[in-house]
Design an enzyme around this catalytic site. Structure first.
Site, mmCIF file in Angstrom:
data_model
loop_
_atom_site.group_PDB
_atom_site.id
_atom_site.type_symbol
_atom_site.label_atom_id
_atom_site.label_comp_id
_atom_site.label_asym_id
_atom_site.label_seq_id
_atom_site.Cartn_x
_atom_site.Cartn_y
_atom_site.Cartn_z
ATOM 1 N N SER A 121 0.844 -1.190 0.000
ATOM 2 C CA SER A 121 0.000 0.000 0.000
ATOM 3 C C SER A 121 0.880 1.241 0.000
ATOM 4 C CB SER A 121 -0.894 0.012 1.237
ATOM 5 O OG SER A 121 -1.467 1.302 1.357
ATOM 6 N N HIS A 130 -1.085 -0.990 -4.387
ATOM 7 C CA HIS A 130 -2.381 -0.671 -3.769
ATOM 8 C C HIS A 130 -2.446 0.831 -3.483
ATOM 9 C CE1 HIS A 130 -6.003 -1.807 -1.509
ATOM 10 N NE2 HIS A 130 -5.637 -0.922 -0.598
ATOM 11 N N ASP A 132 -4.701 3.842 -1.906
ATOM 12 C CA ASP A 132 -5.810 4.111 -0.985
ATOM 13 C C ASP A 132 -6.365 5.508 -1.199
ATOM 14 O OD1 ASP A 132 -6.132 1.731 0.665
ATOM 15 O OD2 ASP A 132 -4.036 2.085 1.208
ATOM 16 N N MET A 154 -9.117 8.151 -0.177
ATOM 17 C CA MET A 154 -10.025 8.458 0.942
ATOM 18 C C MET A 154 -10.617 9.839 0.741
ATOM 19 S SD MET A 154 -7.828 7.051 4.141
ATOM 20 C CE MET A 154 -6.826 5.547 4.015
ATOM 21 N N HIS A 159 -8.306 1.433 -4.386
ATOM 22 C CA HIS A 159 -9.291 1.108 -3.351
ATOM 23 C C HIS A 159 -9.999 2.410 -2.982
ATOM 24 C CE1 HIS A 159 -9.678 -0.075 1.221
ATOM 25 N NE2 HIS A 159 -10.858 0.054 0.631
ATOM 26 N N MET A 173 -12.217 4.467 -0.956
ATOM 27 C CA MET A 173 -12.953 4.643 0.306
ATOM 28 C C MET A 173 -13.706 5.955 0.196
ATOM 29 S SD MET A 173 -9.888 3.251 2.699
ATOM 30 C CE MET A 173 -8.700 3.374 1.367
ATOM 31 N N MET A 231 -11.749 -6.114 4.236
ATOM 32 C CA MET A 231 -10.975 -5.253 5.134
ATOM 33 C C MET A 231 -10.748 -5.976 6.462
ATOM 34 S SD MET A 231 -10.277 -2.560 3.457
ATOM 35 C CE MET A 231 -9.389 -1.788 4.827
ATOM 36 N N ASP A 248 -6.815 -6.582 3.494
ATOM 37 C CA ASP A 248 -6.187 -5.262 3.644
ATOM 38 C C ASP A 248 -6.289 -4.797 5.086
ATOM 39 O OD1 ASP A 248 -5.308 -2.644 3.345
ATOM 40 O OD2 ASP A 248 -6.955 -2.018 2.037
#
Ligand code: DX5
Ligand code: ZN
Length: 224
Positions: free
Chosen positions: A21, A46, A48, A50, A79, A81, A150, A184
């Protein structure tokens, strides 16, 4: 589930992939960090994303993904979020995302959004939070490219692994033997064993990888 183990020790599960990540990397040196982690053996990168709403943290958006794409040779596993990921599928596809995963807890119309991801030629996936059971993802397991389970509450790196989520991985693996099942949060040399034994084959790890000077070492431990 019946698992075949071949004489060379391999199983009939989809192949193991390590997905460091980038959340834990040095963003001021993103180009060299990507090169360093790819040279150390990453299979996927990966990413992330957000939105400060779905999770109480803000990270990066499509422009930064586009910068990452300029330097990456491995697939970008984005990913999302986000409360409204469905509004950003084209933006992330344009930026060069190779995978886009959306949360079942988001406000996205799941079927439509997965179809929109696929229509852009991007691999699609669903994500379930620690407190969500497999049920809302079940109707899609045969169609998606990846299920992300998750194993911490999303929002921050460096949290402690929640072992209760392993049961959902076992359940999903029994339904979808060929599916990429990603885990994850809180992965390290110990927790990865539990994850793999439960049936996960894509391992995300942030702090465990980037806290070391030599990234190849933790990646090798996750693969061992
Ligand atoms: C958490 C993110 C994770 C995070 C994992 O919201 O989805 O990908 O970077 O970090 P570690 O491996 O440190 O738990
Ligand atoms: Zn993540």
């Amino acid at each position: 589930m019946l698992k075949l183990v071949f004489p060379n020790g391999e199983t009939d599960m989809p192949s193991l992939k390590i997905a460091p990540s980038l959340l834990s990397c040095d963003f001021a040196n993103i180009e060299s960090e990507i090169k360093r982690v790819e040279a150390a053996g990453a299979d996927l990168l990966h990413v992330d994303v957000m939105d400060g709403h779905f999770v109480p943290n803000l990270t990066i958006g499509p422009p930064v993904v586009a910068f990452m794409k300029k330097h990456a040779t491995k697939p970008l596993d984005c990913h999302l979020m986000m409360t409204e990921p469905h509004k950003y599928i084209d933006a992330f596809a344009d930026a060069g995302a190779d995978y886009i995963t959306i949360h079942v807890e988001s406000e996205a119309p799941l079927g439509e959004t997965l179809a929109a991801i696929k229509a852009r030629g991007v691999k699609s996936g669903l994500v379930i939070n620690p407190g969500t059971d497999l049920e809302p993802a079940k109707p899609f397991l045969k169609d998606i490219d990846m299920l992300l389970v998750m194993s911490v509450w999303p929002g921050f790196g460096g949290q402690k692994f929640i072992p209760e989520v392993l049961e959902k991985i076992r359940e999903a693996r029994a339904i979808a033997p060929d599916l990429d099942i990603e885990i994850d949060g809180g992965m390290n040399a110990e927790t990865v064993k539990l994850a793999r034994e439960a049936g996960a084959n894509v391992i995300v790890a942030g702090s465990f990888v980037f806290k070391e000077a030599d990234l190849a070492e933790p990646i090798a431990k996750l693969r061992a």
